[in-house]
Design an enzyme around this catalytic site. Sequence first.
Site, short mmCIF file in Angstrom:
data_model
loop_
_atom_site.label_atom_id
_atom_site.label_comp_id
_atom_site.label_asym_id
_atom_site.label_seq_id
_atom_site.Cartn_x
_atom_site.Cartn_y
_atom_site.Cartn_z
CD GLU A 114 81.36 22.61 88.86
OE1 GLU A 114 81.73 23.03 87.54
OE2 GLU A 114 81.86 22.80 89.74
CE LYS B 67 83.05 19.12 78.89
NZ LYS B 67 82.66 19.96 77.83
CG ASP C 297 77.26 21.74 74.11
OD1 ASP C 297 78.54 22.08 73.94
OD2 ASP C 297 76.70 21.03 73.10
CE1 TYR D 182 83.83 26.71 83.64
CE2 TYR D 182 81.58 26.44 82.75
CZ TYR D 182 82.90 26.55 82.57
OH TYR D 182 83.26 26.67 81.38
CE LYS E 293 82.71 15.72 75.07
NZ LYS E 293 82.41 16.85 74.41
CB CYS F 195 66.03 28.67 42.13
SG CYS F 195 64.93 29.06 43.30
CB CYS G 297 62.29 31.11 40.20
SG CYS G 297 63.85 31.38 40.61
CB CYS H 243 67.81 31.61 44.33
SG CYS H 243 66.86 32.28 42.77
CB CYS I 281 63.30 33.68 43.33
SG CYS I 281 63.11 32.13 44.18
S1 IVH Z 1 86.00 23.70 84.49
C1 IVH Z 1 90.49 24.13 84.20
N1 IVH Z 1 83.14 23.28 84.59
O1 IVH Z 1 84.12 22.18 79.18
C2 IVH Z 1 89.06 23.45 83.99
N2 IVH Z 1 84.30 23.49 82.41
O2 IVH Z 1 86.25 20.58 78.20
C3 IVH Z 1 88.19 24.71 83.82
N3 IVH Z 1 82.67 23.33 80.59
O3 IVH Z 1 86.69 24.78 78.45
C4 IVH Z 1 86.74 24.32 83.13
N4 IVH Z 1 80.97 23.12 81.84
O4 IVH Z 1 84.40 25.37 78.21
C5 IVH Z 1 84.26 23.34 83.83
N5 IVH Z 1 80.75 23.00 85.06
C6 IVH Z 1 82.08 22.96 84.09
C7 IVH Z 1 81.81 23.03 82.68
C8 IVH Z 1 83.22 23.43 81.96
C9 IVH Z 1 81.37 23.22 80.55
C10 IVH Z 1 83.34 23.52 79.32
C11 IVH Z 1 84.44 24.58 79.43
C12 IVH Z 1 85.76 24.01 79.26
C13 IVH Z 1 85.25 22.58 78.55
C14 IVH Z 1 86.42 21.57 78.62
#
Ligand code: IVH
Length: 689
Positions: A118, A120, A122, A230, A317, A411, A414, A429, A435
């Site tokens: 999946e 990840k 952010d 997820y 990552k 500043c 001004c 400021c 200003c």
């Molecule tokens: S599974 C027990 N799936 O990454 C596992 N986490 O470093 C539960 N995150 O705290 C997490 N995408 O905030 C999972 N597809 C994904 C994710 C995901 C982002 C984040 C999540 C988690 C952190 C772990």
Amino acid sequence: MDLFSPDPTWAESRIAELTDKLNAANHAYYVLDNPQMSDYEFDMLLAELTALERDFPAYVSPHSPTQRVGGSPAKGFATVAHTTPMLSLGNTYTKSDLIEFDARVRRGTAEPYTYVCELKYDGVSISLLYENGLLMQAVTRGDGRQGDDVTANIRTIASIPLKLSGNDYPARFEIRGEVIMPHKVFYALNAQREQAGEVPFANPRNAASGSLKLLDPKQTAARKLDCFLYFLLAEEYNGDSHLHCLEKAAGWGFKTGSFYRECANLDEVMAFIDEWDTKRAELPFDIDGIVIKVNQKWLWPVLGQTVKSPRWAIAYKFKAQQVKTRLLDIGYQVGRTGAVTPVAHLEPVALAGTVVKRASLYNADNVEKMDFRKGDTVLVEKGGEIIPKIVGIDLTQREPDGEPYRFATHCPECGAALVRKEGEAGYYCPNDDHCPPQIKGRLEHFISRRAMDINTIGESKVEVLYERGLLKTIADFYALDYQALYGLEGGDQAQNGNRRVVTLRDRSVRNILDGIEASKRKPFETVLFAMGIRYVGEVTAKSIARHFGNIDALKAATVEDLLQVPDVGEIIARSVRDYFSKPEHLEIIARLKAAGLQFETTRVAAVKDGVLSGTVWTVSGVFSRSRDEMKALIESNGGKISSSVSRNTDYLLAGDNMGPEKRKKALALGVEMVDEAAFFEKIAKTTVG
Ligand code: IVH
């Protein structure tokens, strides 16, 4: 029932029908990305629903699309313990780590297994609780064991279902996912913040996190967050595959994204990772890696977990992209509120698809910590983040006797000495009245849509009028006349977004003057917001205007008086007091008053024939809507509000967790207690007639 009143049964079923229809349209638009209805049709149906709900409040359902933003700002968030801890994932950056992870899984079970890969996301992780198909609670990760109850804010996210579809969902379950801010929203938000003199967010993750922590759900709603789910926690599905759970969740209305894939072995996992390492640049939101999970959920307890993370999943990552370049100088931007933001000017360098010339340095603390010298070779990074950041300095390349940068003391606009507020990382400021960017900012704020809404002027004309000396304070708008404006040349925003030079001729001048004239009808609360008193936003301005009723009472108010106003704390009270203690501000107000602006609240004519006419109500406890809304309903039906129970009180509107004192008093005085359902019945009867 007379012929001219709508039939309540009809209203009830029409409200239910519209609620379902609009929720389905929202799902198609925000979750499936496949709109089924034109915006126009949606707006018309929503308007119909809103009108019906206003006339038949008893039939409003909590999952109505109109109820996503409800309630008034909270004072804080309640702490909630997670039933199952919210674990994090082990991180890896290399493929050899993945090989080791796979070997460990293989050692953990003799059974066959596959992986699900999946994205990840952010963002900020969130846990949602559903009971009987309704969203009951949303809690942030916090420290993993307990987090903040941010339900009111989460309800504003259009892609999160308030009510689930289908009928095969567990009676009670949790589902976890990530709240994200899409790039487009992030850019717009930061542009707006910079314009308003606020510090921009460093990346969409911080922006999403900040947005979830706002106390006013209305503001969160404006942030247009999104959420991918997820992880399903439901005993009923422990024997299923993770893939099956994702598909089920999608069927119930959750946004699970279509980005996941089952992989039979590590080679397929690697291929997925490589694919997304390139493709992630095209996504409309940030990801910082790939999550790899064992698909067979019944193996999860077999594989187990460490204190912090499960052994059946791992995060790969992506490496942030970095490049070296030279720091040419540090500059400063002064915003509308006087906030001073440091900016690094860099030797232009190509990085992750764009040419980087500048990087935000956030605040003074950060500049100090980095300890830059002019000409330093700096390492610039653009990872999952859009705005590049300086992550380090190559000290081997530093000139021997360079002077360290000290944060500006004055500043740049001004010349005023900058100040730092206790506990804040940034400098301001303080010269707000003189200003230039602050003056221009205040003028622009005054005419903005939510303030006086003089859209015939616009920002570029404000700039020209300011440069020509025609606008120095907000009062000067009302001194502008035909002669002053006619023939004025200045920039304008063309439809394609480019600036062009325009000369003001008869029609535009008349338009501007008409716009200024119309603004005189804006209510006191709007004028108060438009004046741009620091920390007095729209909601606070409304509370203050209602509390004092007119500008003279407000001018005379002490800090203690101001603290009596709902939503007003020390900082706001002091800021308001400071504002009115300056003679130049009083002069501006006198001029605005002379020009005919509203400086008094106009009482809404009391409802004479409401069903509650002649009755006095005290409201206590928690309701499905905010207490203020309940009070407004009483008043709009002719009732009066009393803050405490007394002999004059006719009814006590009793919510959950009502104060015990009020209950005792009501019992002692024989005041009738009415619960929320009975109340809605009472007022529904009248409206139906
Ligand atoms: S599974 C027990 N799936 O990454 C596992 N986490 O470093 C539960 N995150 O705290 C997490 N995408 O905030 C999972 N597809 C994904 C994710 C995901 C982002 C984040 C999540 C988690 C952190 C772990």
